[in-house]
Design an enzyme around this catalytic site. Structure first.
Site, PDB file in Angstrom:
ATOM      1  CG  ASP A 103      -4.084  -6.593   9.011  1.00  0.00           C
ATOM      2  OD1 ASP A 103      -3.864  -6.618   7.789  1.00  0.00           O
ATOM      3  OD2 ASP A 103      -5.167  -6.951   9.494  1.00  0.00           O
ATOM      4  CG  ASP A 140      -7.281   8.965   5.296  1.00  0.00           C
ATOM      5  OD1 ASP A 140      -7.595   8.326   6.319  1.00  0.00           O
ATOM      6  OD2 ASP A 140      -6.102   9.087   4.909  1.00  0.00           O
ATOM      7  CG  ASN A 196      -1.874   1.078   1.332  1.00  0.00           C
ATOM      8  OD1 ASN A 196      -1.522   2.221   1.091  1.00  0.00           O
ATOM      9  ND2 ASN A 196      -3.110   0.766   1.682  1.00  0.00           N
ATOM     10  CE  LYS A 197       2.914   2.763  -6.124  1.00  0.00           C
ATOM     11  NZ  LYS A 197       1.905   1.836  -6.720  1.00  0.00           N
ATOM     12  NE  ARG A 209      -0.442   2.881   8.619  1.00  0.00           N
ATOM     13  CZ  ARG A 209      -1.669   3.151   8.156  1.00  0.00           C
ATOM     14  NH1 ARG A 209      -2.030   4.390   7.880  1.00  0.00           N
ATOM     15  NH2 ARG A 209      -2.539   2.176   7.955  1.00  0.00           N
ATOM     16  CE  LYS A 233      -1.604  -0.737   5.570  1.00  0.00           C
ATOM     17  NZ  LYS A 233      -1.446  -2.177   5.897  1.00  0.00           N
TER      18      LYS A 233
HETATM   19  P1  ITT Z   1      -0.608  -4.301   2.924  1.00  0.00           P
HETATM   20  O1  ITT Z   1      -1.319  -5.495   3.512  1.00  0.00           O
HETATM   21  O2  ITT Z   1       0.263  -4.644   1.751  1.00  0.00           O
HETATM   22  O3  ITT Z   1       0.102  -3.476   3.953  1.00  0.00           O
HETATM   23  P2  ITT Z   1      -3.317  -3.317   2.509  1.00  0.00           P
HETATM   24  O4  ITT Z   1      -3.877  -2.055   1.932  1.00  0.00           O
HETATM   25  O5  ITT Z   1      -3.891  -4.612   1.976  1.00  0.00           O
HETATM   26  O6  ITT Z   1      -1.718  -3.288   2.301  1.00  0.00           O
HETATM   27  P3  ITT Z   1      -4.438  -3.913   5.093  1.00  0.00           P
HETATM   28  O7  ITT Z   1      -4.732  -5.334   4.758  1.00  0.00           O
HETATM   29  O8  ITT Z   1      -3.877  -3.587   6.451  1.00  0.00           O
HETATM   30  O9  ITT Z   1      -3.422  -3.255   4.061  1.00  0.00           O
HETATM   31  O10 ITT Z   1      -5.774  -3.090   4.871  1.00  0.00           O
HETATM   32  C1  ITT Z   1      -5.903  -1.845   5.400  1.00  0.00           C
HETATM   33  C2  ITT Z   1      -7.041  -1.110   4.711  1.00  0.00           C
HETATM   34  O11 ITT Z   1      -7.692  -0.299   5.708  1.00  0.00           O
HETATM   35  C3  ITT Z   1      -6.493  -0.147   3.667  1.00  0.00           C
HETATM   36  O12 ITT Z   1      -6.442  -0.731   2.377  1.00  0.00           O
HETATM   37  C4  ITT Z   1      -7.496   1.005   3.757  1.00  0.00           C
HETATM   38  O13 ITT Z   1      -8.632   0.709   2.990  1.00  0.00           O
HETATM   39  C5  ITT Z   1      -7.877   1.005   5.243  1.00  0.00           C
HETATM   40  N1  ITT Z   1      -6.968   1.919   5.982  1.00  0.00           N
HETATM   41  C6  ITT Z   1      -5.932   1.579   6.791  1.00  0.00           C
HETATM   42  N2  ITT Z   1      -5.303   2.659   7.254  1.00  0.00           N
HETATM   43  C7  ITT Z   1      -5.940   3.721   6.727  1.00  0.00           C
HETATM   44  C8  ITT Z   1      -5.742   5.112   6.801  1.00  0.00           C
HETATM   45  O14 ITT Z   1      -4.731   5.638   7.496  1.00  0.00           O
HETATM   46  N3  ITT Z   1      -6.596   5.897   6.144  1.00  0.00           N
HETATM   47  C9  ITT Z   1      -7.609   5.387   5.421  1.00  0.00           C
HETATM   48  N4  ITT Z   1      -7.846   4.082   5.263  1.00  0.00           N
HETATM   49  C10 ITT Z   1      -7.016   3.243   5.904  1.00  0.00           C
END
Ligand code: ITT
Length: 196
Positions: free
Chosen positions: A70, A155, A10-11, A181, A13
């Site tokens: 996660d 967001d 996830n770019k 985070r 993150k």
């Molecule tokens: P990785 O597993 O590769 O890290 P992912 O996007 O699949 O990437 P997750 O399984 O942890 O990561 O899913 C987290 C989801 O929750 C993410 O795709 C967003 O839709 C949401 N999310 C997490 N943090 C967020 C944030 O700071 N702001 C908005 N949405 C967020």
């Protein structure tokens, strides 16, 4: 300087960790930079299980100390959904489609019943086998329509009552002061500084 692998696809993150972990005694590296193409299936029943699974798998594959998170959005009126399924909610492919689906499912739900929280669990694992986790939570309310263009994911529909705006209306610096985070990363940062 030792390397720390930030194991995420996830770019949004990745961008946040580059700012949140500034000043730690590690050089940050990414899956792309390390040429790691393996995908981890998130089969766990908790954020913690999935964060540990991601961190330990990539630590073993890379031989580097590895951080994975996660995270997800828990909406009270939807019994905690999308929760663990936040990244693949409704089987939809874009952030925009997913937050519109959320707004659709909350149609008719009044403001006082739209409470939600973002939760983030960071896992840090070493190729030698130890693993530590850190949690951060940010409380808010789901809006009736999206507002703001900063950040990623949900967001634009996550309203912060104390600040009077959505998470997507904050600058990256402001989000990195108050987000789920940011709170987890502060604890992880203390741990990483003590590790050396
Ligand atoms: P990785 O597993 O590769 O890290 P992912 O996007 O699949 O990437 P997750 O399984 O942890 O990561 O899913 C987290 C989801 O929750 C993410 O795709 C967003 O839709 C949401 N999310 C997490 N943090 C967020 C944030 O700071 N702001 C908005 N949405 C967020």
């Amino acid at each position: 300087m030792r390397k720390l692998l930030i194991a995420t696809h996830n770019k949004g993150k990745l961008r946040e960790y580059q700012a949140l972990l500034r000043g730690i005694p590690f050089r940050l590296t990414s899956l792309a930079e390390e040429g790691l193409e393996i995908k981890v299936e998130e089969m766990g029943n908790t954020y913690e299980d999935n964060a540990i699974l991601k961190a330990t798998t990539y630590a073993k594959a890379s031989g580097l100390i590895t951080l994975a998170d996660d995270s997800g959005l828990e909406v009270d009126a939807l019994n905690g959904e999308p929760g663990l399924r936040s990244a693949r909610y409704g089987g939809l492919t874009t952030d925009e489609e997913r937050y519109w689906l959320l707004l659709e499912r909350l149609k008719g739900v009044p403001w006082e019943r739209r409470k939600a929280r973002f939760r983030c669990i960071i896992a840090i694992a070493s190729p030698r086998g130890w693993v530590e986790t850190f949690e951060g939570i940010c409380e808010g309310v789901i809006t009736f329509e999206p507002r703001g263009t900063s950040g990623f994911g949900y967001d634009p529909v996550f309203y912060l009552p104390e600040l009077g705006c959505t998470m997507a209306e904050l600058s990256p610096e402001q989000k990195n002061q108050i987000s789920h985070r940011a709170k987890a990363a502060r604890k992880a940062k203390d741990f990483l500084c003590r590790l050396i």
